[in-house]
Design a protein around this motif. Structure first.
Motif: not given
Length: 1052
Positions: A481-502
Motif C-alpha cells: 500500500t502507500l505508507g511509512d517505509p520504515i515499517s518495511d525495514v523493521a519487518l525485514s529485520c524480524l528474523a534477527h529476533y526469532l530463534p533458528p528453529d522458529f
C-alpha cells in the motif's frame, strides 16, 4: 571371516553384476502421472530408503558390460574375476572399509583389463540418475525422510558417494559401519537413525538378496530393474507423483484443489496455450496466505496466485491489488515477476486469481544463508537493502499509484486495521497482545514519510540471481500500500529476533552475525538510511514492536483459518502456538521504546540533594528488560554511554564497549555453556569428579580467546587496566547476572569464587613478588586458590572470634588451626591458601588478625574431608575441612602486615558480595524462565498450569521480587563505584540479606511448579536452591546484616 560369509557375498555381487547386465538390454518406458495427490486411507509412509548402485546411480555392472563388449571380453568376465579367489577377499575387505579402493585396485592390477575398468568407475562425472533424483526431491517436498543404504568403499580419503548429500537425512555406508548388506544389522541402524519404524519405510534395491532382510524386518520393498517402473511402483505406494518437481513446491493440498479443465480452457483463451500439451499443477509450499501454484504446459512455466476459498476477512487477500502494483512497479524498473493476466470471474476457479511468468533463481528460506561465505552473505543482505530502497524511491504519481492507498497516518491506520483483524480471528486471551494493543495507539510516530510499502518485505520473499548477489524478483505483494517505509525495514529485520528453529520463519537470534557476515538489525537500518540519504531513525524499537504486533495478528488469522480448513499451508496449525511468543516479542520492544523515551528526559537536577549517589538519577525502569531470554543484539554503535554518575539499571544503558561484552557473553552462554550443562553436572557425580573436567578447560580457552576473561576486577582496584577488563562494579554486575544463570559459567570466565576475592586482595594488598608468584598464574587460570577463615569451634560470622594462630619464629610464621568450609581446597589445581589467624591476641579486637599466603604443598597441612551442601560436594573444588599443624611459612608471605587481617577481610567482602548477589539474581531469573516454560506446557485439572490463579500469583511475585532485588544490588554496586565502601556499608548489608532470601523464594516457587522434577538433577533448580541457602551463611548470617543496617539507620 567365515566361508559361508564369503560364499554369500560372492553370490550377492554376482547377482548385482548380472542384474545390471540385464538392465542394459531393456529400454525405459515413460509413463505420465498426474501431479495431484491421491488422498486415500492407505498406509502412511514416513521414509524412503535407497540403495546407491543400480538405484541412484547406474550399476558398475552396466559399465562392465559395455567395457566387455568394447574389449571383446566374455560377458560377465570382469565381475567373475573380481569376485574370485584372493580378489574377492580383498573386495569384501574393501566394502567393510578395511582396504581403500586404491589398495583393492593394486591387488587386482595383475589382470590388465580390470584396472582400467575400475579406474573408469570412479572417474565418471555424471552419476546420479536424473529421474530418481527428481523422485527424491518430490518425496522430500512432501515432508518424508530419505536415506541412502549402500555397500560402499573408501576412495581418496573419503567414501565414494557420487550423489547429492542434501537429498538425504541419513547416509549409511558399509565402509563406515564395518558391516554390509545383507546383514540385518545395517538395515536396523538405518531405521534407528531415521527414527522410523520398519512398517513406515520403503526400501529400493536392485538385488533381491538385499531386499529379503528388509522385508523380514517389516519394510515394504521394491526391486529396481527398470528405474521408470520402480518409480511408478513407488508412486503407487506413496499416492503422489514423483516427477515434475519444481523447487519450493509440493503436490496440491486437498483443500486447495482447483478445476484444471476450467483453468486449461482459460489459459488457451487468454494466453494461447496449446490444448495438446498436458497441464501439470503443483502448489508452492512457501507462504501462509494466498494459495500460489506452479503451472507447466509444454515448455511454458507460469505462476498462478489466487484468493483462498471460503469466508474471508474483509479487504484481506486482495489479489487484484497485487496484480496492479506489480504491473506498475515493473514499468518503473523495480524487479518483480512479469504479470500476464488477471481473472476476477469466480466461475473460473472459484475466486479471483492472476497469472505471472515463473522466475527461476535462488530463494533463501534460511536467513543464515548456509553454504555461502561471509562476504557473499554480506552481499546478499546489501542487495536486499538496495532493492528495498528501490521500492521506496518509486514516484507514486509517475507509476500511477497515487491512489493506491491513503496518504499520511499509515501506522495509525495499520494499528487500527490489525487490531480489528486480530479481534475477528481471536481464539483466546493473550496478555502481551492486550498490552501492546493499548500501547501502540498511545505511542504513534509524530512524523511519517509516504512511499510504496511492500508490507511483507523479507529475505524469503526475494528471488536472487542463480550466481550473482542480485534480486531478480520481489514476491508476495498482498499487503502492499502507500505508507511509512520504515515499517518495511523493521519487518525485514524480524528474523534477527526469532530463534533458528522458529517453524514458519527461521531466525538469527543467538547467531554470531559478525562471524557470518550478516549485518545486525541496527547495521541494516544504518545501511538503509545511508542508501536513502535520510537521518537515523530514533524510534526504531516502536517499529519493531509494531512489526511483531502485525505478525502476531497475521499468525492468529492463519491459525483461525486452519481451524476452519481454509489455510493454504500445511504448517498453518503451528501458527497458533507461535502467536503468544511473537506477542511477547512485540511487548519487549514496546518496553525498550519506553526506556528510550525515558532516557531522553533530562535527568540533571539544578539543586541535587547532598547525597549525590542516591537513586534520584536513575534513568529508566529495568522491569521487562529481563523478561525475555533472547540475546540483545549488538547496539554498541548506536547507543551512547551513560554518565558515570548515573545508576544504570538496564544493559542498554551500558557504554558501547561494555554492551559488546554483554552481547558476547550472552552469545557464549547460549552457544557453549547451556548446551554443556548436563555433561558438566554429570561429571560432578562421576567417580572421577575430583579431577578437573577437560570440557571446562576447553570452555576456558574459548572464553579467553574471545576476551571474556577476568571481567570481575574493579576499575577502582585496577585503574590502569593492567590485569582486568576495566569495568566498574556496576558494569560488571550486569555481566555477573548473566553468568549466574548457570552454576558452571563463572569458572569458564575465570570469574568464580574464591579466586576472584583472592585475586582482588593480592592486587590491592600484595607485594610485587607476591603478585608475580600468585596473582599472575591465577589471572591466567593456571592455578586455583582457597580462603581459610571459618572454623568449626567458634561462631565465625564474627571474624574476631577465630582461634587459629600465626606465631612469629625467626624468619617464619608458624600456623596452627582447624578450618572448614574452605571452598576450592579439594581441587588438584589449588596451589594457594589465604590463611587468616591471630598474630597478637592481646591487641585491639580488630587488630589481632593477619592474613598470610600458604602454598598448598607446605608440610603440616592436612585435608581431613570434603564437606557437602545438601549432599552436593561441588567437585572438583569442593569445600574442605583442613587441619594446620605447625605449618611453617616465610614472613615474606604476610599480606599488608601483621594485624591487618580484619581490614583486608572487609575490603575483600565488598565486590565479592556484589558478585554473589548478582549471580543469585541470575539463579532466580533462570528459575523463573524455566517455571514459565514449564507451566505453559503442563495441564492439570483440565487447564494449563499457567492459567491457574496460584501459579499466576507466584509468577507475578517472583518477577516483582527479582526486580526489587536487582535494583538494590545495582544501587549498591553504583555506590561502591562513586563513594567509599564505608558509605556503601548499609546497602552492601542489605543486598546480602535480600538477594539470597529472594532467590530462595523464587526458586522454591519454580520447584513447586515443576513438582518432583524440580528436585531432580535434570534441572538446575535443586542446585540453585542449595547454593542460595548456603549463601545466607557464606555471606554472613541474616541476623548480622540486619544488625548492621539497623545500627547505621539509627545513626542517620
Amino acid at each position: 571371516m567365515s566361508v559361508s560369509r564369503i560364499s554369500h557375498a560372492s553370490q550377492y555381487f554376482l547377482a548385482k553384476a548380472w542384474s545390471f547386465v540385464s538392465l542394459c538390454r531393456y529400454a525405459h518406458v515413460p509413463v505420465w502421472v498426474s501431479s495431484r495427490r491421491k488422498h486415500t486411507n492407505s498406509q502412511q509412509y514416513t521414509a524412503v530408503i535407497f540403495d546407491m548402485g543400480g538405484v541412484l546411480i547406474p550399476s558398475p555392472a552396466t559399465l562392465a558390460a559395455e567395457w566387455e563388449l568394447k574389449n571383446n571380453l566374455q560377458p560377465g568376465w570382469i565381475w567373475k574375476t573380481i569376485l574370485s579367489g584372493e580378489n574377492y577377499v580383498a573386495w569384501d575387505r574393501c566394502m567393510l572399509g578395511e582396504l581403500t579402493f586404491e589398495e583393492f585396485v593394486a591387488v587386482v592390477s595383475k589382470e590388465k583389463q580390470i584396472k582400467p575398468y575400475l579406474e573408469a568407475i570412479t572417474s565418471q562425472k555424471e552419476y546420479q540418475i536424473p529421474a530418481m533424483r527428481e523422485a527424491i526431491q518430490c518425496i522430500r517436498a512432501e515432508g518424508l525422510k530419505t536415506a541412502v543404504l549402500t555397500n560402499n568403499f573408501w576412495f581418496k580419503h573419503q567414501s565414494f558417494l557420487p550423489v547429492e548429500k542434501v537429498d538425504f537425512d541419513v547416509v549409511i555406508e558399509s565402509c563406515r559401519e564395518g558391516i554390509s548388506k545383507p546383514n540385518p544389522e545395517i538395515y536396523k541402524r538405518c531405521l534407528e537413525r531415521l527414527k522410523v519404524q520398519p512398517t513406515e519405510s520403503i526400501y529400493l534395491d536392485d538385488v533381491g538378496r538385499n531386499l529379503k532382510p528388509a522385508a523380514q524386518l517389516g519394510m515394504v520393498t521394491i526391486k529396481v530393474g527398470d528405474v521408470t517402473t520402480a518409480i511408478q511402483k513407488l508412486e503407487s505406494l506413496l499416492r503422489f507423483p514423483l516427477h515434475g518437481y519444481v523447487p519450493g513446491t509440493q503436490t496440491v493440498h486437498k483443500h486447495m484443489d482447483i478445476p484444471t479443465d476450467c483453468l486449461k480452457e482459460y489459459l488457451q483463451t487468454t494466453l494461447g496455450l496449446s490444448s495438446a500439451e498436458p497441464l501439470t499443477l503443483r502448489q508452492f509450499s512457501h507462504g501462509q496466505s494466498n494459495p500460489t501454484y506452479h503451472i507447466r504446459s509444454g515448455n511454458r512455466q507460469l505462476v498462478l496466485r489466487k484468493k483462498p476459498p471460503g469466508k474471508l476477512l474483509q479487504s484481506a487477500h486482495a489479489v487484484e491489488r497485487e496484480y496492479r502494483v506489480m504491473k506498475a512497479l515493473g514499468s518503473m524498473g523495480v524487479p518483480v515477476p512479469k504479470v500476464l493476466a488477471i481473472c476476477e470471474d469466480p466461475s473460473v476457479l472459484g475466486t479471483s486469481f492472476y497469472l505471472m511468468e515463473y522466475c527461476q533463481g535462488r530463494i533463501f528460506k534460511d536467513p543464515t544463508l548456509p553454504g555461502l561465505s561471509a562476504h557473499q552473505r554480506t552481499e546478499i543482505y546489501s542487495a536486499m537493502n538496495h532493492v528495498l530502497c528501490q521500492i521506496h524511491q518509486v514516484d507514486v504519481h509517475a507509476a500511477g499509484l497515487e491512489d493506491y492507498g491513503k496518504h499520511g497516518n499509515y501506522i495509525e491506520r495499520q494499528v487500527h486495521t490489525w487490531i480489528k483483524q486480530y479481534r475477528a480471528s481471536e481464539t483466546r486471551n493473550i496478555p502481551a497482545m492486550e498490552q501492546i494493543i493499548k500501547w501502540l495507539p498511545e505511542n504513534l510516530p509524530t512524523h511519517e514519510k509516504t512511499t510504496i510499502v511492500h508490507g511483507d518485505f523479507r529475505l524469503d520473499n526475494l528471488i536472487f540471481h542463480p550466481d550473482k548477489p542480485e534480486v531478480l524478483a520481489i514476491l508476495d505483494w498482498e499487503l502492499s500500500t502507500l505508507g511509512d517505509p520504515i515499517s518495511d525495514v523493521a519487518l525485514s529485520c524480524l528474523a534477527h529476533y526469532l530463534p533458528p528453529d522458529f517453524p514458519i520463519l527461521k531466525g538469527l537470534n543467538n547467531c554470531d552475525l559478525t562471524e557470518l557476515g550478516i549485518p545486525s538489525d541496527l547495521e541494516y537500518l544504518t545501511m538503509y538510511c545511508d542508501n536513502m540519504g535520510i537521518n537515523p531513525v530514533k524510534n526504531w524499537n516502536f517499529y519493531m514492536a509494531f512489526s511483531f504486533f502485525r505478525v502476531t495478528a497475521i499468525l492468529q488469522g492463519v491459525y483461525k483459518r486452519s481451524l476452519q480448513g481454509q489455510a493454504s499451508s500445511t504448517k498453518a496449525e503451528t501458527a497458533g502456538k507461535l502467536v503468544e511468543s511473537t506477542a511477547e516479542l512485540s511487548w519487549m520492544f514496546a518496553i525498550r521504546e519506553g526506556f528510550r523515551k525515558f532516557k531522553s528526559i533530562p535527568t540533571r537536577n539544578p539543586n541535587p540533594p547532598v547525597r549525590k549517589y542516591s537513586t534520584w538519577n536513575r534513568q529508566r525502569s529495568s522491569a521487562t528488560n529481563f523478561l525475555s531470554t533472547l540475546s540483545l543484539n549488538n547496539h554498541s554503535k548506536h547507543l551512547l554511554s551513560v554518565h558515570k554518575g548515573h545508576l544504570i539499571i538496564s544493559p542498554e544503558g551500558l557504554s558501547p564497549r561494555v554492551q559488546e561484552l554483554y552481547h558476547q557473553l550472552t552469545m557464549f552462554m547460549d552457544k557453549h555453556i547451556y548446551p554443556l550443562e548436563r555433561e558438566l553436572t554429570d561429571h560432578q557425580r562421576d567417580e572421577n569428579r575430583w579431577t578437573p573436567n577437560p570440557k571446562m578447560e576447553k570452555l576456558k580457552t574459548e572464553a579467553k580467546a574471545k576476551g571474556l576473561w577476568n571481567l570481575f576486577l574493579p576499575l577502582k582496584t585496577d585503574p590502569e587496566i593492567k590485569y582486568g577488563a576495566g569495568l566498574t562494579n556496576l558494569e560488571y554486575a550486569h555481566l555477573c547476572e548473566v553468568m549466574g544463570r548457570s552454576l558452571h559459567a563463572p569458572e569458564a570466565f575465570n570469574c568464580s569464587a574464591p579466586d576472584t576475592g583472592n585475586m582482588e586482595i593480592l592486587l590491592k594488598y600484595g607485594t610485587e613478588a607476591q603478585k608475580e608468584q600468585w596473582l599472575l598464574p591465577l589471572l591466567e587460570g593456571k592455578i586455583r586458590s582457597c580462603f581459610a577463615m571459618t572454623e568449626p569451634h567458634v561462631a565465625s560470622s564474627d571474624a574476631t572470634n577465630i582461634e587459629a594462630s600465626i606465631v612469629e619464629e625467626g624468619d617464619s610464621y608458624i600456623l596452627n588451626g582447624h578450618k572448614w568450609w574452605i571452598s576450592g581446597a579439594m581441587d588438584p589445581r589449588c596451589k594457594l591458601c589465604v590463611f587468616m589467624g591471630k598474630t597478637n591476641p592481646q591487641a585491639h579486637r580488630h587488630r589481632q588478625q593477619s592474613m598470610i599466603l600458604v602454598s598448598m604443598d607446605t608440610p603440616g597441612m592436612t585435608v581431613i574431608r570434603p564437606l557437602s551442601v545438601y549432599g552436593m560436594e561441588d567437585p572438583p573444588g569442593g569445600h574442605g575441612e583442613l587441619l594446620f599443624e605447625n605449618v611453617r611459612v616465610s614472613k615474606e608471605n604476610i599480606l599488608l602486615g601483621p594485624g591487618q587481617g580484619f581490614e583486608i577481610a572487609q575490603g575483600r567482602l565488598g565486590p565479592g558480595r556484589i558478585h554473589h548477589c548478582m549471580r543469585l539474581i541470575g539463579y532466580a531469573d533462570r528459575a523463573l524462565q524455566l517455571m514459565k516454560e514449564r507451566v505453559k506446557t503442563r495441564v492439570a485439572f483440565g487447564r494449563p498450569l499457567a492459567e491457574q490463579g496460584t501459579i499466576m500469583a507466584d509468577i507475578a511475585n517472583s518477577r516483582i521480587e527479582i526486580e526489587q532485588a536487582r535494583l538494590l544490588v545495582l544501587k549498591a554496586a553504583h555506590l561502591m563505584d562513586t563513594v567509599s565502601g564505608k558509605e556503601a556499608a548499609s546497602e552492601i548489608s542489605m543486598i546480602k540479606l535480600v538477594a539470597p532470601n529472594m532467590a530462595l523464594h523464587v526458586i522454591d516457587r519454580a520447584i513447586q511448579a515443576f513438582g518432583a522434577a524440580g528436585l531432580s538433577s535434570d534441572y538446575p533448580l535443586a542446585q540453585f536452591f542449595g547454593w542460595a541457602r548456603a549463601l545466607r551463611l557464606a555471606d554472613g548470617p541474616d541476623e548480622v546484616h540486619r544488625a548492621v543496617v539497623a545500627k547505621l539507620e539509627l545513626k542517620r
